[in-house]
Design a protein around this motif. Sequence first.
Motif, short mmCIF file in Angstrom:
data_model
loop_
_atom_site.label_atom_id
_atom_site.label_comp_id
_atom_site.label_asym_id
_atom_site.label_seq_id
_atom_site.Cartn_x
_atom_site.Cartn_y
_atom_site.Cartn_z
N MET A 1 35.83 40.41 48.83
CA MET A 1 36.47 40.50 47.55
C MET A 1 35.59 41.26 46.55
SD MET A 1 38.18 37.64 45.07
CE MET A 1 39.65 37.46 46.04
N LEU A 2 34.28 41.27 46.75
CA LEU A 2 33.39 41.99 45.84
C LEU A 2 33.71 43.48 45.84
CD1 LEU A 2 31.03 42.08 43.89
CD2 LEU A 2 29.49 42.19 45.85
N ALA A 3 33.98 44.04 47.01
CA ALA A 3 34.30 45.46 47.08
C ALA A 3 35.58 45.76 46.30
CB ALA A 3 34.46 45.90 48.54
N GLU A 4 36.57 44.89 46.42
CA GLU A 4 37.82 45.07 45.67
C GLU A 4 37.57 44.96 44.17
OE1 GLU A 4 37.53 42.95 48.24
OE2 GLU A 4 39.00 43.57 49.72
N TYR A 5 36.73 43.98 43.78
CA TYR A 5 36.43 43.80 42.36
C TYR A 5 35.72 45.03 41.80
CZ TYR A 5 34.77 41.90 37.97
OH TYR A 5 34.52 41.71 36.63
N LYS A 6 34.77 45.56 42.55
CA LYS A 6 34.06 46.76 42.09
C LYS A 6 35.01 47.93 41.92
CE LYS A 6 29.43 45.91 43.91
NZ LYS A 6 28.41 46.36 44.87
N GLN A 7 36.00 48.00 42.80
CA GLN A 7 36.95 49.11 42.76
C GLN A 7 37.97 48.93 41.63
OE1 GLN A 7 39.08 49.71 46.46
NE2 GLN A 7 38.68 51.89 46.29
N ASN A 8 38.45 47.68 41.42
CA ASN A 8 39.46 47.44 40.40
C ASN A 8 39.35 46.00 39.89
OD1 ASN A 8 41.73 47.27 38.79
ND2 ASN A 8 43.07 48.31 40.25
N PRO A 9 38.42 45.75 38.96
CA PRO A 9 38.21 44.38 38.49
C PRO A 9 39.45 43.76 37.84
CG PRO A 9 36.87 45.94 37.22
CD PRO A 9 37.52 46.70 38.33
N GLN A 10 40.23 44.57 37.15
CA GLN A 10 41.42 44.04 36.49
C GLN A 10 42.44 43.53 37.51
OE1 GLN A 10 42.84 46.31 33.26
NE2 GLN A 10 44.59 44.99 32.89
N ALA A 11 42.66 44.25 38.57
CA ALA A 11 43.62 43.83 39.60
C ALA A 11 43.18 42.53 40.28
CB ALA A 11 43.82 44.93 40.63
N VAL A 12 41.89 42.41 40.56
CA VAL A 12 41.37 41.19 41.19
C VAL A 12 41.51 40.01 40.24
CG1 VAL A 12 39.30 40.07 42.10
CG2 VAL A 12 39.82 42.42 42.75
N ALA A 13 41.21 40.22 38.97
CA ALA A 13 41.33 39.15 37.98
C ALA A 13 42.79 38.71 37.83
CB ALA A 13 40.75 39.60 36.64
N GLN A 14 43.71 39.67 37.82
CA GLN A 14 45.13 39.34 37.74
C GLN A 14 45.57 38.55 38.97
OE1 GLN A 14 46.68 43.32 37.12
NE2 GLN A 14 47.16 42.86 34.98
#
Length: 54
Positions: A1-14
């Motif tokens: 999930m860290l890689a996804e957060y680095k790529q798009n933090p807003q999408a992961v937070a949503q």
Amino acid sequence: MLAEYKQNPQAVAQASGLSDDEIQAVISGDVSPLKSVSGGNSIRGFMVVYANMK
């Protein structure tokens, strides 16, 4: 999930269920908005260090 957060933090937070105000507070990195969305409760910051030990 860290890689996804680095790529798009807003999408992961949503995807994690945060509100728009909470997302902006987290992404801003500023303590004042974080206190505001937490109801003025005391907050603590933590630094997480990740080391890939292969």
